[in-house]
Design a protein around this motif. Structure first.
Motif, short mmCIF file in Angstrom:
data_model
loop_
_atom_site.label_atom_id
_atom_site.label_comp_id
_atom_site.label_asym_id
_atom_site.label_seq_id
_atom_site.Cartn_x
_atom_site.Cartn_y
_atom_site.Cartn_z
N ALA A 162 -8.24 4.17 -7.95
CA ALA A 162 -8.88 3.48 -6.65
C ALA A 162 -8.23 2.29 -6.39
O ALA A 162 -7.87 1.44 -7.18
CB ALA A 162 -10.41 3.24 -6.99
N ASN A 193 -5.57 -5.65 0.83
CA ASN A 193 -5.79 -6.79 1.44
C ASN A 193 -5.28 -6.67 2.87
O ASN A 193 -4.25 -6.23 3.18
CB ASN A 193 -5.35 -8.27 1.01
CG ASN A 193 -5.62 -9.30 1.99
OD1 ASN A 193 -6.51 -9.45 2.56
ND2 ASN A 193 -4.53 -10.20 1.97
N ARG A 194 -6.08 -6.73 3.97
CA ARG A 194 -5.53 -6.50 5.37
C ARG A 194 -5.30 -7.74 5.98
O ARG A 194 -4.87 -7.73 7.37
CB ARG A 194 -6.83 -5.74 6.28
CG ARG A 194 -7.19 -4.36 5.74
CD ARG A 194 -5.81 -3.53 5.53
NE ARG A 194 -6.15 -2.02 5.18
CZ ARG A 194 -5.04 -1.40 5.01
NH1 ARG A 194 -3.80 -1.75 4.96
NH2 ARG A 194 -5.24 -0.12 4.58
N GLU A 244 0.65 -1.37 0.06
CA GLU A 244 0.05 -0.17 -0.10
C GLU A 244 0.66 1.22 0.20
O GLU A 244 0.33 2.11 -0.67
CB GLU A 244 -0.91 -0.11 0.89
CG GLU A 244 -1.75 1.18 1.56
CD GLU A 244 -2.66 1.16 2.63
OE1 GLU A 244 -2.97 2.21 3.13
OE2 GLU A 244 -2.36 0.54 3.52
N LEU A 288 -7.75 -1.52 -4.09
CA LEU A 288 -8.18 -2.61 -3.00
C LEU A 288 -7.06 -3.27 -2.44
O LEU A 288 -6.10 -3.98 -3.19
CB LEU A 288 -8.98 -3.55 -3.83
CG LEU A 288 -9.73 -4.51 -3.24
CD1 LEU A 288 -10.48 -4.27 -2.00
CD2 LEU A 288 -10.27 -5.75 -3.85
N ALA A 306 -10.14 6.32 -3.90
CA ALA A 306 -10.79 5.51 -3.03
C ALA A 306 -9.67 4.25 -2.57
O ALA A 306 -8.82 3.93 -3.42
CB ALA A 306 -11.98 4.79 -3.57
N LEU A 307 -9.71 3.93 -1.20
CA LEU A 307 -8.95 3.08 -0.76
C LEU A 307 -9.97 1.83 -0.10
O LEU A 307 -10.26 2.11 1.07
CB LEU A 307 -7.97 3.56 0.18
CG LEU A 307 -7.04 2.40 0.79
CD1 LEU A 307 -5.96 1.78 -0.14
CD2 LEU A 307 -6.11 2.99 1.90
N SER A 308 -10.20 0.73 -0.67
CA SER A 308 -11.11 -0.10 -0.11
C SER A 308 -10.16 -1.31 0.39
O SER A 308 -8.99 -1.55 0.24
CB SER A 308 -12.07 -0.87 -1.11
OG SER A 308 -12.77 0.44 -1.87
N GLU A 309 -10.96 -2.19 1.51
CA GLU A 309 -10.27 -3.20 2.19
C GLU A 309 -10.83 -4.31 1.91
O GLU A 309 -12.16 -4.62 1.94
CB GLU A 309 -9.91 -2.78 3.52
CG GLU A 309 -9.09 -1.69 3.85
CD GLU A 309 -9.05 -1.26 5.29
OE1 GLU A 309 -9.52 -1.79 6.03
OE2 GLU A 309 -8.48 -0.16 5.54
N ILE A 310 -10.15 -5.62 1.93
CA ILE A 310 -10.81 -6.91 2.03
C ILE A 310 -9.75 -7.69 3.10
O ILE A 310 -8.76 -7.32 3.53
CB ILE A 310 -10.54 -7.80 0.84
CG1 ILE A 310 -9.36 -7.90 0.29
CG2 ILE A 310 -11.64 -7.24 -0.16
CD1 ILE A 310 -9.04 -9.03 -0.75
#
Length: 240
Positions: free
Chosen positions: A165, A169-170, A120, A167, A136-140
């Protein structure tokens, strides 16, 4: 009468001396102000000039020029030319003042870089350096990808765009449980069940409790209803 004449003469002398001192101070202040004004110049506009051109113009006015290491993108100012400056054009500055300028890298790239698989931090740094906005910063949370790594981007790499944008992974959150209410049950039996599920359980005794058989759970930590994960410590206080 002679005394009054001498007093009047002395007064006139004091008034004259005071007037001379006031005149000296006034002229000294005026001279200093003129000297300060003479040492001040108007900062010229260096925008769209090369560093050499601006340095020569600044030297003619007694100013120094410093080029900042950070460069900025701009659609109107060509690469290698000054895009902005500090102090601003038209402001007043004393001679020998340093004017800091920033150079343009030219129009920014419009081809989106490949960020999938990058961390990231690295992805955001590349976007900033290339002049792209992060929309945008989305998480899975998934065990199928490394933690804190970009797994998808929009728009895709090598396509035109101005913003991206991501995506990320956390990592897998792992299984959690709700702490049951163990008050009133047998402490040894409860501890055995919890240990079979990977919890670390400590059973401690307390003073005898009237009407309660020995080994019954009186208190617990964490309390019933709390979220716990395997490996977390649990303390049970039982009666003696």
């Amino acid at each position: 009468m002679a005394l009054r004449t001498r007093v009047w003469s002395a007064s006139k002398l004091l008034i004259l001396v005071g007037a001379l001192i006031a005149t000296y101070i006034l002229f000294a202040a005026a001279s200093m102000r003129l000297a300060l004004r003479a040492s001040e110049v108007l900062v010229p506009d260096f925008t769209n000039r090369t560093a050499n051109e601006a340095s020569s113009a600044a030297a003619n006015l007694g100013l120094a020029l410093k080029v900042d290491d950070t460069k900025r993108t701009d659609t109107k100012v060509g690469a290698g030319r000054i895009i902005t400056q500090d102090p601003s054009p038209g402001s007043t500055a004393r001679r020998q003042r340093t004017v800091r300028v920033w150079l343009s890298t030219g129009p920014r790239s419009t081809t989106v870089p490949a960020l999938t698989g990058e961390t990231e931090r690295t992805a955001q740094l590349r976007l900033t350096q290339n002049g792209f906005a992060l929309t945008a910063l989305s998480e899975i949370r998934s065990p199928d990808f490394p933690t804190d790594v970009v797994v998808a981007q929009e728009p895709p790499a090598k396509t035109p765009g101005a913003a991206v944008a991501l995506l990320v992974n956390r990592g897998d959150r792992g299984a959690t449980y709700v702490m049951p209410d163990l008050i009133g049950v047998n402490g040894d039996r409860a501890a055995e069940v919890l240990r079979q599920r990977g919890f670390r359980v400590a059973v401690v005794g307390s003073n005898p409790y009237p009407g309660i058989p020995a080994g019954i759970v009186l208190r617990q930590n964490p309390q019933a209803g709390f979220q716990i994960a395997p490996g977390e410590p649990i303390s049970l206080e039982v009666s003696r």
